[in-house]
Design a protein around this motif. Structure first.
Motif, PDB file in Angstrom:
ATOM      1  N   GLY A 313       0.794  -1.219   0.000  1.00 24.67           N
ATOM      2  CA  GLY A 313       0.000   0.000   0.000  1.00 24.67           C
ATOM      3  C   GLY A 313       0.825   1.268   0.000  1.00 24.67           C
ATOM      4  O   GLY A 313       0.288   2.357   0.259  1.00 24.67           O
ATOM      5  N   LEU A 314       2.128   1.170  -0.311  1.00 25.41           N
ATOM      6  CA  LEU A 314       3.017   2.324  -0.220  1.00 25.41           C
ATOM      7  C   LEU A 314       3.119   3.073  -1.547  1.00 25.41           C
ATOM      8  O   LEU A 314       2.950   2.492  -2.624  1.00 25.41           O
ATOM      9  N   ARG A 315       3.419   4.366  -1.451  1.00 23.83           N
ATOM     10  CA  ARG A 315       3.778   5.166  -2.625  1.00 23.83           C
ATOM     11  C   ARG A 315       5.278   4.996  -2.835  1.00 23.83           C
ATOM     12  O   ARG A 315       6.090   5.489  -2.044  1.00 23.83           O
ATOM     13  N   VAL A 316       5.649   4.306  -3.884  1.00 23.97           N
ATOM     14  CA  VAL A 316       7.040   3.932  -4.118  1.00 23.97           C
ATOM     15  C   VAL A 316       7.618   4.808  -5.225  1.00 23.97           C
ATOM     16  O   VAL A 316       7.040   4.918  -6.311  1.00 23.97           O
ATOM     17  N   VAL A 317       8.772   5.401  -4.957  1.00 26.17           N
ATOM     18  CA  VAL A 317       9.505   6.144  -5.974  1.00 26.17           C
ATOM     19  C   VAL A 317      10.738   5.344  -6.358  1.00 26.17           C
ATOM     20  O   VAL A 317      11.531   4.955  -5.493  1.00 26.17           O
ATOM     21  N   ARG A 318      10.867   5.068  -7.633  1.00 28.27           N
ATOM     22  CA  ARG A 318      12.086   4.444  -8.169  1.00 28.27           C
ATOM     23  C   ARG A 318      12.906   5.576  -8.773  1.00 28.27           C
ATOM     24  O   ARG A 318      12.587   6.102  -9.839  1.00 28.27           O
ATOM     25  N   LEU A 319      13.967   5.977  -8.072  1.00 27.32           N
ATOM     26  CA  LEU A 319      14.736   7.173  -8.411  1.00 27.32           C
ATOM     27  C   LEU A 319      15.985   6.791  -9.188  1.00 27.32           C
ATOM     28  O   LEU A 319      16.814   6.019  -8.718  1.00 27.32           O
ATOM     29  N   LYS A 320      16.093   7.360 -10.409  1.00 27.25           N
ATOM     30  CA  LYS A 320      17.206   7.033 -11.287  1.00 27.25           C
ATOM     31  C   LYS A 320      17.933   8.303 -11.703  1.00 27.25           C
ATOM     32  O   LYS A 320      17.322   9.356 -11.870  1.00 27.25           O
ATOM     33  N   SER A 321      19.228   8.171 -11.909  1.00 28.37           N
ATOM     34  CA  SER A 321      20.003   9.292 -12.410  1.00 28.37           C
ATOM     35  C   SER A 321      19.588   9.615 -13.835  1.00 28.37           C
ATOM     36  O   SER A 321      19.200   8.737 -14.607  1.00 28.37           O
ATOM     37  N   GLY A 322      19.675  10.907 -14.200  1.00 33.69           N
ATOM     38  CA  GLY A 322      19.326  11.314 -15.555  1.00 33.69           C
ATOM     39  C   GLY A 322      17.848  11.142 -15.816  1.00 33.69           C
ATOM     40  O   GLY A 322      17.003  11.515 -15.001  1.00 33.69           O
ATOM     41  N   ASP A 323      17.512  10.565 -16.962  1.00 34.62           N
ATOM     42  CA  ASP A 323      16.132  10.290 -17.326  1.00 34.62           C
ATOM     43  C   ASP A 323      15.917   8.779 -17.262  1.00 34.62           C
ATOM     44  O   ASP A 323      16.698   8.013 -17.843  1.00 34.62           O
ATOM     45  N   PRO A 324      14.865   8.327 -16.583  1.00 34.33           N
ATOM     46  CA  PRO A 324      14.693   6.874 -16.414  1.00 34.33           C
ATOM     47  C   PRO A 324      14.443   6.129 -17.715  1.00 34.33           C
ATOM     48  O   PRO A 324      14.647   4.914 -17.774  1.00 34.33           O
ATOM     49  N   LEU A 325      14.024   6.842 -18.760  1.00 34.08           N
ATOM     50  CA  LEU A 325      13.670   6.182 -20.008  1.00 34.08           C
ATOM     51  C   LEU A 325      14.837   6.070 -20.979  1.00 34.08           C
ATOM     52  O   LEU A 325      14.679   5.528 -22.070  1.00 34.08           O
ATOM     53  N   ILE A 326      16.006   6.585 -20.589  1.00 38.46           N
ATOM     54  CA  ILE A 326      17.174   6.531 -21.459  1.00 38.46           C
ATOM     55  C   ILE A 326      18.258   5.684 -20.789  1.00 38.46           C
ATOM     56  O   ILE A 326      18.879   6.104 -19.815  1.00 38.46           O
ATOM     57  N   PHE A 327      18.447   4.470 -21.277  1.00 39.72           N
ATOM     58  CA  PHE A 327      19.434   3.526 -20.748  1.00 39.72           C
ATOM     59  C   PHE A 327      19.286   3.329 -19.239  1.00 39.72           C
ATOM     60  O   PHE A 327      20.271   3.155 -18.528  1.00 39.72           O
ATOM     61  N   GLY A 328      18.047   3.359 -18.765  1.00 37.12           N
ATOM     62  CA  GLY A 328      17.797   3.180 -17.341  1.00 37.12           C
ATOM     63  C   GLY A 328      17.075   1.880 -17.022  1.00 37.12           C
ATOM     64  O   GLY A 328      16.643   1.686 -15.892  1.00 37.12           O
ATOM     65  N   ARG A 329      16.898   1.016 -18.008  1.00 38.81           N
ATOM     66  CA  ARG A 329      16.207  -0.268 -17.841  1.00 38.81           C
ATOM     67  C   ARG A 329      14.787  -0.071 -17.317  1.00 38.81           C
ATOM     68  O   ARG A 329      14.223  -0.923 -16.630  1.00 38.81           O
ATOM     69  N   ALA A 330      14.227   1.102 -17.660  1.00 44.44           N
ATOM     70  CA  ALA A 330      12.867   1.388 -17.212  1.00 44.44           C
ATOM     71  C   ALA A 330      11.863   0.411 -17.812  1.00 44.44           C
ATOM     72  O   ALA A 330      10.849   0.090 -17.183  1.00 44.44           O
TER      73      ALA A 330
END
Length: 496
Positions: A313-330
């Motif tokens: 039931g938690l609000r989860v933030v997955r925090l990534k350097s840069g943009d998560p959609l660019i080479f971030g395995r999003a």
């Protein structure tokens, strides 16, 4: 996340946390057969012996089961109990039960039988007249301390409960007043996960914390059962958030809002530490950094943890350097949330390339010399130079190419690009730790940049920018920068 010996343990570098130890779980069932030093086991048991107990009774009695014959008898005991327990399930649940690995007898080098001495004289009986079962609870506290100590040392611990206590006591010739609390298996884990195996294989997910906690007078009545069941099935959410390249002032307002309302934040190693200061006080902070070419947290574990936390039931933030959609395995994380039915959103971030270019006052495009901007990665999932790079595109003089994660393969990449026609004098700028206080800049050509980076060996993330647009990087307030680029390239470009 795999630890093979204490030297690899991140807690020794201050990176670990009690929450990480707890989340690495106790139910390890897949062990390597490597021996565990006796002195390490002795140290862990002495730590566990410091556990609290009712009335300071210390009722635990621990037997190190070394005999192969005794171990074999206990394994037979387990198999019999497992078959008997299987009769309690039907249909898909029965099939899943029979597929699960429910012990690690086959490889675990250490077997410990933990008993509770119901006649323990230590403590003078304090607290036992009203709640005699607290002796058992005290032994469970000791096992918990042993479990945490083992995890901190890199060992896995499995607590076998599908077993006939009377048969174990008989096999070990235990005194009649000793009650079996648990049969523990310890060893170096074959693999480690951030979620329990039972949850990972679909036995049953965890439910929200709120379904197990109430204030005085607020506990649900029998009439509230339906509401409680709905709460059990409630889901949190996951937000993939781009932290930008490092400068904390470059995060977006939407990212800031997500951090300030998060219940849990899973962050990468490359996220600048000042950005973590924006996280709401009290939120769970979990370092899941994937450290290049070193032991690190595995992507499936991160996926599972996001899902597990959201199911609480938690609000989860997955925090990534840069943009998560660019080479971030999003993509893998998005798929994991969608497969689990977890609500998900994405907050884009300033890319490392954008941050580096802005810091240098370098335009990545130029209407006369670069009408295309392309991002490539310099390594595949094995850490090698990717085999599917479009080298004709990299050699295109009308494009600006940004190379992410190039440290290990840049020399090979540049060599292949030159063979495919890229001019060795093409302007190239490498940036380490873009936009951060320790940013380092290397102005060169594509033919020389790999050797210069190898000689400098900069710490932190590096990206390389290649293209003719970099030659035309002058702006009115960046004269010194322009002169440095011109000097490095030994060319004076015409100005528009």
């Amino acid at each position: 996340m795999t630890f093979r010996d204490p030297d690899d343990n991140p807690n020794q570098n201050g990176r670990g946390s009690l929450e990480q130890l707890v989340r690495w779980r106790r139910d390890v069932r897949r062990f390597r057969a490597d021996a565990v030093p006796d002195e390490l086991i002795d140290r862990l048991l002495r730590l566990a012996d410091l556990a609290p107990s009712v009335g300071n009774s210390q009722p635990w009695r621990i037997v190190n089961v070394r005999s192969p014959e005794t171990r074999a008898a206990i394994v037979k005991n387990f198999e019999t109990a497992r078959e008997r327990s299987a009769g309690g399930y039907a249909g898909d649940q029965s099939d899943l039960y029979n597929r699960l690995k429910l012990s690690g007898f086959d490889a675990a080098p250490i077997h410990l039988a933990v008993f509770c001495d119901r006649n323990a004289l230590q403590g003078h009986g304090l607290g036992r007249q009203t709640m005699p079962e607290t002796l058992d609870h005290s032994c469970a506290c000791m096992v918990t301390v042993l479990w945490l100590a083992a995890r901190e040392a890199g060992l896995g611990l499995g607590w076998v409960s599908i077993i006939d206590p009377a048969e174990v006591s008989k096999a070990l010739d235990a005194p009649p007043e000793w009650k079996l609390v648990g049969y523990l298996l310890l060893g170096w884990p074959e693999e480690e996960h951030l979620d329990p195996e039972l949850e990972r294989f679909g036995w049953q997910p965890r439910t929200p914390f709120e379904t197990r906690y109430w204030d005085t007078g607020s506990a649900p009545s029998r009439a509230d059962a339906e509401v409680t069941q709905q709460a059990d099935n409630s889901l949190g959410s996951v937000i993939l958030v781009g932290a930008g390249p490092g400068d904390p002032e470059l995060i977006t307002l939407k990212a800031l809002k997500a951090l300030q309302t998060a219940d849990a934040v899973l962050f990468d190693d490359l996220v600048a530490k000042p950005i973590l200061d924006f996280v709401r006080p009290g939120a769970r902070m979990i370092d899941v950094g994937k450290r290049g070419y070193r032991q690190s947290c595995k992507q499936p574990d991160i996926n599972a943890m996001m899902v597990s936390l959201a199911r609480e039931g938690l609000r989860v933030v997955r925090l990534k350097s840069g943009d998560p959609l660019i080479f971030g395995r999003a993509g893998e994380e998005i798929e994991a949330c969608q497969d689990a039915g977890i609500p998900l959103s994405v907050v884009p971030g300033v890319t490392s390339a954008q941050g580096a270019a802005a810091s240098l006052k370098v335009s990545l495009t130029n209407r006369d010399h670069a009408r295309r901007l392309q991002f490539i990665t310099a390594h595949d999932r094995r850490g090698h130079l990717p085999q599917d790079i479009d080298w004709s595109a990299v050699a295109d003089g009308a494009a600006t190419t940004i190379i992410y994660m190039p440290k290990r393969t840049l020399a090979e990449l540049t060599e292949v690009a030159l063979v495919h026609g890229l001019d060795p004098k093409t302007p190239t700028i490498a940036v380490a730790n873009a936009t951060r206080p320790d940013e380092r800049v290397f102005i060169s050509t594509i033919g020389a940049i790999a050797a210069e980076l190898e000689a400098a060996h900069p710490d932190g993330p590096v990206l390389v920018m290649v293209g003719e647009a970099l030659r035309y990087a002058t702006v009115r307030d960046a004269a010194e920068q322009a002169e440095a680029i011109v000097a490095a390239l030994d060319a004076i470009p015409g100005r528009q």
